[in-house]
Design a protein around this motif. Structure first.
Motif, PDB file in Angstrom:
ATOM      1  N   UNK A 128      -7.865 -11.554  -0.787  1.00 15.07           N
ATOM      2  CA  UNK A 128      -8.932 -10.927  -0.263  1.00 15.07           C
ATOM      3  C   UNK A 128      -9.547 -10.099  -1.503  1.00 15.07           C
ATOM      4  N   UNK A 129      -8.757  -9.943  -3.054  1.00 19.99           N
ATOM      5  CA  UNK A 129      -9.717  -9.275  -3.872  1.00 19.99           C
ATOM      6  C   UNK A 129     -10.306 -10.324  -4.536  1.00 19.99           C
ATOM      7  N   UNK A 130     -11.210  -9.762  -5.677  1.00 17.44           N
ATOM      8  CA  UNK A 130     -11.924 -11.003  -6.062  1.00 17.44           C
ATOM      9  C   UNK A 130     -10.988 -10.897  -7.645  1.00 17.44           C
ATOM     10  N   UNK A 131     -11.345 -12.292  -7.809  1.00 17.73           N
ATOM     11  CA  UNK A 131     -10.168 -12.713  -8.538  1.00 17.73           C
ATOM     12  C   UNK A 131     -10.165 -11.406 -10.270  1.00 17.73           C
ATOM     13  N   UNK A 164     -10.230  -2.382 -13.610  1.00 18.49           N
ATOM     14  CA  UNK A 164      -9.738  -3.974 -13.024  1.00 18.49           C
ATOM     15  C   UNK A 164      -8.744  -3.299 -11.770  1.00 18.49           C
ATOM     16  N   UNK A 165      -7.203  -2.434 -12.742  1.00 21.27           N
ATOM     17  CA  UNK A 165      -5.994  -2.538 -11.427  1.00 21.27           C
ATOM     18  C   UNK A 165      -6.965  -1.102 -10.647  1.00 21.27           C
ATOM     19  N   UNK A 166      -7.093   0.149 -10.766  1.00 15.78           N
ATOM     20  CA  UNK A 166      -7.408   1.104 -10.106  1.00 15.78           C
ATOM     21  C   UNK A 166      -8.244   0.252  -8.799  1.00 15.78           C
ATOM     22  N   UNK A 167      -9.423  -0.455  -8.987  1.00 15.35           N
ATOM     23  CA  UNK A 167      -9.579  -0.814  -8.223  1.00 15.35           C
ATOM     24  C   UNK A 167      -9.144  -1.825  -7.083  1.00 15.35           C
ATOM     25  N   UNK A 168      -8.479  -3.157  -7.599  1.00 11.50           N
ATOM     26  CA  UNK A 168      -7.395  -3.542  -6.786  1.00 11.50           C
ATOM     27  C   UNK A 168      -6.725  -2.551  -5.883  1.00 11.50           C
ATOM     28  N   UNK A 173      -4.907  -1.094  -0.648  1.00 16.11           N
ATOM     29  CA  UNK A 173      -5.273  -0.450   0.040  1.00 16.11           C
ATOM     30  C   UNK A 173      -5.540   0.061   1.513  1.00 16.11           C
ATOM     31  N   UNK A 174      -6.956   0.083   1.342  1.00 15.84           N
ATOM     32  CA  UNK A 174      -8.142   0.229   2.258  1.00 15.84           C
ATOM     33  C   UNK A 174      -7.602  -0.889   3.613  1.00 15.84           C
ATOM     34  N   UNK A 175      -7.426  -2.521   2.318  1.00 15.44           N
ATOM     35  CA  UNK A 175      -6.962  -3.427   3.137  1.00 15.44           C
ATOM     36  C   UNK A 175      -6.071  -3.306   4.099  1.00 15.44           C
ATOM     37  N   UNK A 176      -4.463  -2.785   3.690  1.00 14.19           N
ATOM     38  CA  UNK A 176      -3.163  -2.548   4.822  1.00 14.19           C
ATOM     39  C   UNK A 176      -3.873  -1.340   5.518  1.00 14.19           C
ATOM     40  N   UNK A 180      -3.629  -1.497   9.889  1.00 14.67           N
ATOM     41  CA  UNK A 180      -3.013  -0.391  10.422  1.00 14.67           C
ATOM     42  C   UNK A 180      -0.837  -1.015  10.290  1.00 14.67           C
ATOM     43  N   UNK A 181      -1.200  -1.312   8.741  1.00 17.16           N
ATOM     44  CA  UNK A 181       0.083  -2.005   7.420  1.00 17.16           C
ATOM     45  C   UNK A 181       0.262  -0.291   6.987  1.00 17.16           C
ATOM     46  N   UNK A 182       1.586   0.547   7.272  1.00 21.79           N
ATOM     47  CA  UNK A 182       1.742   0.692   6.290  1.00 21.79           C
ATOM     48  C   UNK A 182       3.278   1.055   5.647  1.00 21.79           C
ATOM     49  N   UNK A 183       3.848   1.618   4.341  1.00 20.19           N
ATOM     50  CA  UNK A 183       4.641   1.514   3.422  1.00 20.19           C
ATOM     51  C   UNK A 183       5.893   1.321   3.891  1.00 20.19           C
TER      52      UNK A 183
END
Length: 189
Positions: A128-131, A164-168, A173-176, A180-183
């Protein structure tokens, strides 16, 4: 023997040296391509094409000490070319990555089940991340490359790679969180 020496040996006519390089690097390139596409077939094809191109162009490598970065550059470019050629925004449909339902014999404590589910979810999120973010996350977090190496491979400034790493990672994290997926899903033994 170092990669640089193997490259020099190959250039000197020792074709076995290239076979050694392939053996040394094929798993890393395959894992990179697999994380990029989440498809074993696509990863195998990209890996094969990467080494064919490397074999054909090894004499153009300016700095033999940068063989690994050069090889990742080839693999990354082939992945991007495949995305363009196929005209697709993501490499694999999300439906192809469905999590298999747990059987009655599999318990939440079953590490294998949790590991497989975690990997599937991770691949779904990566797709789902931009390439441009996906490739940096894969190279940094999974391939263990330095920011300098990634910047060299992508021909981008280091600060761009860091951004790019930071935003990726933030997007993952937002996707997880939205799923409702946690660590704990990824902390299995």
């Amino acid at each position: 023997m170092e990669d640089a020496q193997l490259v020099q040996d190959f250039r000197g006519g020792n074709h076995q040296a290239f076979n050694t390089l392939v053996t040394r690097w094929q798993d890393r390139i395959h894992h990179f391509a697999y994380r990029f596409f989440a498809s074993s077939d696509d990863a195998a094809e990209i890996t094969q094409k990467t080494f064919i191109k490397a074999y054909q162009k090894l004499d153009t490598l300016d700095d033999v000490n940068k063989f690994g970065s050069w090889l990742y550059t080839i693999a990354n470019n082939l992945c991007l070319d495949e995305l363009k050629r196929a005209g697709r925004k993501r490499a694999t449909s999300y439906e192809a990555l469905k999590v298999a339902p747990q059987t009655e014999t599999a318990t939440p404590a079953d590490g294998t089940v949790l590991r497989n589910e975690g990997l599937v979810l991770l691949h779904k999120a990566l797709l789902q991340l931009p390439v441009d973010q996906r490739v940096v996350v894969i190279m940094k977090e999974y391939e263990g490359l330095t920011f300098r190496e990634i910047a060299e491979i992508l021909n981008e400034p280091e600060n761009t790679v860091k951004s790019r790493l930071y935003y990726g990672l933030s997007a993952l994290k937002k996707t997880f969180d939205s799923w409702n997926i946690n660590k704990e899903v990824f902390d299995y033994e």
